[in-house]
Each structure stands twice: as structure tokens, then as C-alpha cells.
Design a protein around this motif. Structure first.
Motif, PDB file in Angstrom:
ATOM      1  N   LEU A   1       0.991  -0.979  -0.673  1.00 33.87           N
ATOM      2  CA  LEU A   1      -0.428  -0.176  -0.326  1.00 33.87           C
ATOM      3  C   LEU A   1       1.223   1.620  -0.393  1.00 33.87           C
ATOM      4  CD1 LEU A   1      -2.884  -0.988   2.606  1.00 33.87           C
ATOM      5  CD2 LEU A   1      -2.969  -0.638   0.199  1.00 33.87           C
ATOM      6  N   LEU A   2       2.219   1.136   0.963  1.00 32.42           N
ATOM      7  CA  LEU A   2       2.940   2.184   1.000  1.00 32.42           C
ATOM      8  C   LEU A   2       2.982   2.113  -0.954  1.00 32.42           C
ATOM      9  CD1 LEU A   2       4.968   2.881   4.115  1.00 32.42           C
ATOM     10  CD2 LEU A   2       2.636   3.847   3.894  1.00 32.42           C
ATOM     11  N   ASP A   3       3.916   1.646  -1.193  1.00 35.59           N
ATOM     12  CA  ASP A   3       5.057   1.255  -2.573  1.00 35.59           C
ATOM     13  C   ASP A   3       3.289   1.736  -3.179  1.00 35.59           C
ATOM     14  OD1 ASP A   3       6.821   0.693  -1.144  1.00 35.59           O
ATOM     15  OD2 ASP A   3       7.005  -1.652  -1.980  1.00 35.59           O
ATOM     16  N   SER A   4       2.530   2.003  -3.198  1.00 34.36           N
ATOM     17  CA  SER A   4       1.410   2.052  -4.429  1.00 34.36           C
ATOM     18  C   SER A   4       0.742   3.662  -3.924  1.00 34.36           C
ATOM     19  CB  SER A   4       0.094   1.203  -3.924  1.00 34.36           C
ATOM     20  OG  SER A   4       0.223   0.586  -4.238  1.00 34.36           O
ATOM     21  N   ALA A   5       1.064   4.267  -2.882  1.00 35.22           N
ATOM     22  CA  ALA A   5       0.956   5.687  -2.855  1.00 35.22           C
ATOM     23  C   ALA A   5       0.658   6.830  -4.500  1.00 35.22           C
ATOM     24  CB  ALA A   5       1.462   6.098  -1.313  1.00 35.22           C
ATOM     25  N   PRO A   6       2.124   6.598  -4.586  1.00 39.23           N
ATOM     26  CA  PRO A   6       2.141   7.368  -6.677  1.00 39.23           C
ATOM     27  C   PRO A   6       0.816   6.843  -6.882  1.00 39.23           C
ATOM     28  CG  PRO A   6       4.043   6.400  -5.545  1.00 39.23           C
ATOM     29  CD  PRO A   6       3.198   5.953  -4.500  1.00 39.23           C
ATOM     30  N   GLN A   7      -0.110   6.310  -7.165  1.00 40.82           N
ATOM     31  CA  GLN A   7      -1.455   6.064  -7.750  1.00 40.82           C
ATOM     32  C   GLN A   7      -2.088   6.706  -7.033  1.00 40.82           C
ATOM     33  OE1 GLN A   7      -0.713   4.611 -10.357  1.00 40.82           O
ATOM     34  NE2 GLN A   7       1.262   3.351  -9.544  1.00 40.82           N
ATOM     35  N   MET A   8      -2.668   7.064  -6.023  1.00 38.50           N
ATOM     36  CA  MET A   8      -3.600   7.897  -5.551  1.00 38.50           C
ATOM     37  C   MET A   8      -3.976   9.308  -6.630  1.00 38.50           C
ATOM     38  SD  MET A   8      -4.784   7.159  -2.733  1.00 38.50           S
ATOM     39  CE  MET A   8      -4.877   8.361  -2.014  1.00 38.50           C
ATOM     40  N   ARG A   9      -2.536   9.886  -7.085  1.00 38.28           N
ATOM     41  CA  ARG A   9      -2.573  10.869  -7.929  1.00 38.28           C
ATOM     42  C   ARG A   9      -3.809  10.456  -9.120  1.00 38.28           C
ATOM     43  NH1 ARG A   9       3.501  13.074  -9.432  1.00 38.28           N
ATOM     44  NH2 ARG A   9       3.798  14.215  -7.721  1.00 38.28           N
ATOM     45  N   LEU A  10      -3.819   9.204  -9.443  1.00 37.77           N
ATOM     46  CA  LEU A  10      -4.584   8.922 -10.575  1.00 37.77           C
ATOM     47  C   LEU A  10      -5.950   8.630  -9.901  1.00 37.77           C
ATOM     48  CD1 LEU A  10      -2.486   6.394 -12.548  1.00 37.77           C
ATOM     49  CD2 LEU A  10      -2.136   8.934 -12.813  1.00 37.77           C
ATOM     50  N   LEU A  11      -5.959   8.117  -9.184  1.00 40.42           N
ATOM     51  CA  LEU A  11      -7.497   7.322  -8.282  1.00 40.42           C
ATOM     52  C   LEU A  11      -7.690   9.239  -8.197  1.00 40.42           C
ATOM     53  CD1 LEU A  11      -8.870   5.493  -7.360  1.00 40.42           C
ATOM     54  CD2 LEU A  11      -8.345   5.831  -4.805  1.00 40.42           C
ATOM     55  N   THR A  12      -6.863  10.242  -8.254  1.00 39.20           N
ATOM     56  CA  THR A  12      -7.780  11.483  -6.956  1.00 39.20           C
ATOM     57  C   THR A  12      -8.424  12.445  -8.163  1.00 39.20           C
ATOM     58  OG1 THR A  12      -6.038  11.727  -5.160  1.00 39.20           O
ATOM     59  CG2 THR A  12      -7.830  13.780  -6.125  1.00 39.20           C
ATOM     60  N   MET A  13      -7.514  11.715 -10.394  1.00 35.50           N
ATOM     61  CA  MET A  13      -7.913  12.713 -10.802  1.00 35.50           C
ATOM     62  C   MET A  13      -8.945  12.290 -11.086  1.00 35.50           C
ATOM     63  SD  MET A  13      -5.772  15.219 -11.672  1.00 35.50           S
ATOM     64  CE  MET A  13      -5.643  15.334  -9.719  1.00 35.50           C
ATOM     65  N   GLY A  14      -9.441  10.520 -11.535  1.00 33.71           N
ATOM     66  CA  GLY A  14     -10.842   9.877 -11.448  1.00 33.71           C
ATOM     67  C   GLY A  14     -11.505  10.512 -10.993  1.00 33.71           C
ATOM     68  N   VAL A  15     -11.369  10.316  -9.543  1.00 35.32           N
ATOM     69  CA  VAL A  15     -12.617  10.648  -8.336  1.00 35.32           C
ATOM     70  C   VAL A  15     -12.963  12.003  -8.593  1.00 35.32           C
ATOM     71  CG1 VAL A  15     -13.027  10.724  -5.682  1.00 35.32           C
ATOM     72  CG2 VAL A  15     -12.617   9.381  -6.588  1.00 35.32           C
ATOM     73  N   ILE A  16     -12.009  13.156  -9.087  1.00 33.46           N
ATOM     74  CA  ILE A  16     -12.693  14.836  -9.345  1.00 33.46           C
ATOM     75  C   ILE A  16     -13.425  14.770 -10.766  1.00 33.46           C
ATOM     76  CG2 ILE A  16     -11.397  16.883 -10.801  1.00 33.46           C
ATOM     77  CD1 ILE A  16      -9.027  16.192  -8.777  1.00 33.46           C
ATOM     78  N   LEU A  17     -13.243  14.186 -11.968  1.00 31.85           N
ATOM     79  CA  LEU A  17     -13.731  14.329 -12.754  1.00 31.85           C
ATOM     80  C   LEU A  17     -15.311  13.387 -12.975  1.00 31.85           C
ATOM     81  CD1 LEU A  17     -11.689  12.695 -15.810  1.00 31.85           C
ATOM     82  CD2 LEU A  17     -12.018  15.112 -15.384  1.00 31.85           C
ATOM     83  N   LEU A  18     -15.224  11.962 -11.917  1.00 30.65           N
ATOM     84  CA  LEU A  18     -17.059  11.529 -10.915  1.00 30.65           C
ATOM     85  C   LEU A  18     -17.653  12.943 -10.666  1.00 30.65           C
ATOM     86  CD1 LEU A  18     -15.898   8.248 -11.081  1.00 30.65           C
ATOM     87  CD2 LEU A  18     -17.241   8.974 -13.142  1.00 30.65           C
ATOM     88  N   LEU A  19     -16.935  13.445  -9.819  1.00 27.94           N
ATOM     89  CA  LEU A  19     -17.737  14.360  -8.823  1.00 27.94           C
ATOM     90  C   LEU A  19     -18.108  15.402  -9.616  1.00 27.94           C
ATOM     91  CD1 LEU A  19     -15.713  14.588  -5.363  1.00 27.94           C
ATOM     92  CD2 LEU A  19     -17.157  13.156  -6.176  1.00 27.94           C
ATOM     93  N   VAL A  20     -17.326  15.966 -10.565  1.00 28.11           N
ATOM     94  CA  VAL A  20     -17.682  17.855 -11.658  1.00 28.11           C
ATOM     95  C   VAL A  20     -18.725  16.428 -12.301  1.00 28.11           C
ATOM     96  CG1 VAL A  20     -17.260  18.764 -12.955  1.00 28.11           C
ATOM     97  CG2 VAL A  20     -15.559  18.358 -11.158  1.00 28.11           C
TER      98      VAL A  20
END
Length: 436
Positions: A405-424
Motif C-alpha cells: 500500500l505504501l509503494d502504491s501511494a503514487p497511484q493516489m494521483r490517478l485515483l484522485t483525478m478520476g474521482v474529481i472527474l466523477l464528482l464534477v
């Protein structure tokens, strides 16, 4: 008349300011100013895309290519020429490029002047084949000679050695020229095919930058691009600057980096303000109203005598030129040209997220979206790593799940962009600042 920002826009801008100030107080002012500088550059890119999509409904997925052309302009304008490389093959490369351009012009002339039929096809093909052979005969030996000149350090022709600030408008002109060529051939396509075509053309531009070492050293990168602001080392050696820094309670190293980033921020902000004012004037002019009429109903606009293709070409060139300016500015900030770093995620997907989040058709929204998305892009990874550390605190240090999970932290960027698009798309389909 320039429309003033709405109270909602001012409130969101205040939020961005608070986020930047919070970064400065809680992390470091170097990090905060770096976010500001790249936020300004990203806002300019978003403004260019907003002109094309928000004003005219053109889908340009080739943002990366125009940004890269702006970056190339920084090398061609700011770097010093390499006399040995020019002596080895510079004139022959120029002659080959002239021969290539002449071949294209002659092929077009033959195609237009020859009567339809087999003769026209054979004549056009003969001109292209003969021109290609002549071009490669001149170009290949000259290219090899140039790239053989001290390849570890140079191996390319260099630039003009002009002030680097001239590279910013030059980047706009270079991107605009490419946009004219692309637009003349691709703007007749339907929106989805236009998106595919521009994406493919941008990949061609990047491939040329990566493989043509004589132009900008390819993947070996160009470093040491001149700067419009003082060098940190020079400031640290200046007794007067050191004395002033100590007077503010700062060590010279921190003070010099903050000072340089502040100067960049002022330069970038000045460019953004000028472009934003011009974009607002265009939006509220008869030309801007005509562009939005074409966007909303091309058939009706064409029936009223508007030249739709010509107007599309105009807005495509203008938006691409702005992206080229941003590309030259970003390369100036980095101090190097690294073609391998021009990925579609950074210069296409992310910029489109900025435009969608801010509000398509609203220039202030594009700028706001640029700042917010870039701030999240930078800060989500460390915040995500901290959140994962808290959630997995009950696990042992050697736990494979925790480590994964710690090694996967950079993927939070992509997840956040996807969540932003969905919310918008769900709660504010027209963006934070909808078009007025």
C-alpha cells in the motif's frame, strides 16, 4: 469590456491562496512557490485548451505536441550555436530541409495544375520519390557529421544565443505554425476523429524530438538552458544578498532559492494576466460571440454566411500558440529539455481535467482549474502516503500488505483525478465556474 470575476470565483481563488500559504507554513516556501510556478504554467495551458474547446468545441488531444514545440523553441532561441557542428554539416542540413519543403510545394503544384487522371498521379508520385531521394542524399551524411561532434556534450547545431525571454513568443509562433499545417489537413474531420488525429500528430512531434539528435540532442537532453533570473549560486556569493538574507533570519541557500522562484512567479503571472485579458476581450467581442454561435450550431452559422472552417482554424492556431508559450516557459523554469518526460498524462489528460473542473468556456475557470488540479497532483501523493501509514499503523513494519500500500501511494494521483472527474460530472457538469 472585460467581465469581472464573480464572488464565487473570488472565493475559490481565496481557497487556492490559503492552500498555497498552508503549504508554505506547514512544508516549505520552496515547495509552495514551485506549486505556484507550475500552477501558473498549467493555467496558461488550460487557457489555450479552453479557447479551442470552450469557444469553438474543438477537441485537441495533441496538447503535448504543441507544448513540446514551445520547449524546442527555448533551445533554438536561447542556447548558443555550436560552431563545430555548423562547420561539419549545418549548411547541408539547411539545404536538405529546403529541398524537402520544395518537394512538398512542387508536389502540391503538380497535383493542382495537372488534369485529373493517371498522369497526375504518376507525376505527383515521381516528384515525391525524386525529392525524397535528393533529401535523404543531402541530409543523412550531414546529420551523421553533426551528431558526431562531441556527442557527449553537444552533437547538435545549438541555437541562436538570443535572450531566453524571446523564446516564449517564439514558442507560440512555432506552435502556431504547426497548428496551421495540422489544421489545414485535420480540421475537416469530425470531433472524435479530430481528437485521434491530434493525439497521433503530437506523438509524431515527440518522436522527432526523441530521435533527431542534431535538432535538440534527442533523449540525451539539453541542459543548461539560459535563465531570465539570477542563478542561486551567484546570489549566495553576493555579500549584499547574503547580508539581506541574514537580516530576514534566512540562510543564504534558502533565501536564494525562494528569491529565484519569486522572480519566476512574477514573470509567469505577468504572462498569464496578459493572456487572460486578451482571452476575455476576445470572448466578449463580436468574434467571440460568433465562435460560440459556431460551436452551438455549425449548420446555422454556416447558413448565415460564416466561414466555419476558417474560424475553426483561427481558434485552433490561437489555442495551440498559447500552449507553445507555456511549453517554452516550463522549459525555461526547468533549465533543460527532456523529450522523454513529455507524456500524454501530464500534458493532455491533466490539462483537460483542469478545463473540465474549472468550467469549459470560462477563462477564469480554466485558470482556477489549473491551480487546483496542479496543487492536488503535487500534494496527493504525500498526503496519501500519510493516510496509508495511519490506516496501516496496526500492522507490523514488515507486513507485505502495508508495504504494498505504501509503494502504491503514487497511484493516489490517478485515483484522485478520476474521482474529481466523477464528482464534477455528477454534481457540477458545467464546472466550478460555469460559462456565463
Amino acid at each position: 469590456m472585460i467581465a469581472t470575476p464573480s464572488p464565487r470565483a473570488l472565493g475559490l481563488l481565496a481557497l487556492v491562496v490559503v492552500l498555497v500559504l498552508g503549504t508554505g507554513f506547514l512544508q516549505s516556501w520552496n515547495s509552495a512557490l514551485l506549486i505556484v510556478n507550475m500552477g501558473l504554467v498549467s493555467a496558461i495551458m488550460a487557457l489555450g485548451v479552453n479557447l479551442q474547446w470552450g469557444f469553438a468545441g474543438l477537441i485537441n488531444f495533441g496538447v503535448m505536441g504543441f507544448v513540446a514545440l514551445g520547449a524546442l523553441a527555448a533551445v533554438l532561441v536561447g542556447m548558443e550555436p555550436v560552431p563545430e557542428a555548423w562547420a561539419a554539416g549545418g549548411p547541408r542540413i539547411l539545404l536538405a530541409l529546403v529541398a524537402g519543403a520544395g518537394t512538398i510545394a512542387l508536389a502540391i503544384l503538380v497535383q493542382n495544375r495537372t488534369p485529373p487522371g493517371r498522369l497526375r498521379g504518376f507525376a505527383t508520385l515521381a516528384v515525391i520519390v525524386a525529392g525524397f531521394v535528393i533529401y535523404r542524399t543531402i541530409f543523412d551524411p550531414a546529420k551523421q557529421a553533426v551528431e558526431a561532434v562531441n556527442p557527449a556534450v553537444t552533437g547538435y547545431l545549438g541555437g541562436l544565443g538570443l535572450p531566453i525571454l524571446l523564446a516564449w513568443p517564439a514558442g507560440g509562433f512555432l506552435a502556431a505554425g504547426a497548428a496551421w499545417v495540422i489544421g489545414k489537413t485535420a480540421l475537416g474531420l469530425r470531433s472524435d476523429y479530430l481528437a485521434i488525429a491530434t493525439l497521433g500528430i503530437s506523438e509524431i512531434v515527440i518522436a522527432i524530438l526523441k530521435n533527431e539528435d542534431w535538432l535538440a540532442r534527442g533523449v540525451k537532453n539539453v541542459i543548461g538552458i539560459p535563465r531570465p533570473v539570477p542563478n542561486e549560486i551567484d546570489l549566495q556569493r553576493d555579500p549584499e544578498f547574503v547580508e539581506r538574507a541574514l537580516g530576514f533570519g534566512l540562510d543564504p541557500v534558502t533565501a536564494s532559492t525562494v528569491y529565484v522562484k519569486l522572480e519566476y512567479a512574477l514573470l509567469f503571472a505577468a504572462v498569464l494576466v496578459v493572456l487572460l485579458v486578451l482571452a476575455q476581450l476576445a470572448l466578449n467581442s463580436p468574434w467571440g460571440r460568433m465562435m460560440r454561435a459556431i460551436r452551438d450550431n455549425e449548420t446555422a452559422a454556416s447558413a448565415m454566411g460564416k466561414d466555419v472552417k476558417r474560424r475553426h482554424l483561427q481558434i485552433f492556431i490561437l489555442g495551440s500558440a498559447i500552449c507553445g508559450i507555456a511549453g517554452a516557459m516550463m522549459t525555461t523554469l526547468d533549465g533543460q529539455l527532456t523529450p522523454g518526460s513529455y507524456q500524454p498524462l501530464r500534458f493532455t489528460f491533466l490539462i483537460w481535467v483542469m478545463v473540465i473542473l474549472g468550467g469549459s468556456g470560462n477563462n477564469f475557470g480554466a485558470v482556477l482549474g489549473g491551480f487546483i488540479v496542479w496543487f492536488l497532483w503535487v500534494q496527493v501523493e504525500p498526503l496519501g502516503q500519510g493516510l496509508i501509514s495511519i490506516v496501516t499503523s496496526g500492522m507490523g513494519e514488515a507486513s507485505p500488505i502495508r508495504q504494498h500500500l505504501l509503494d502504491s501511494a503514487p497511484q493516489m494521483r490517478l485515483l484522485t483525478m478520476g474521482v474529481i472527474l466523477l464528482l464534477v460530472m455528477r454534481f457540477s457538469p458545467r464546472g466550478l465556474l460555469p460559462e456565463r
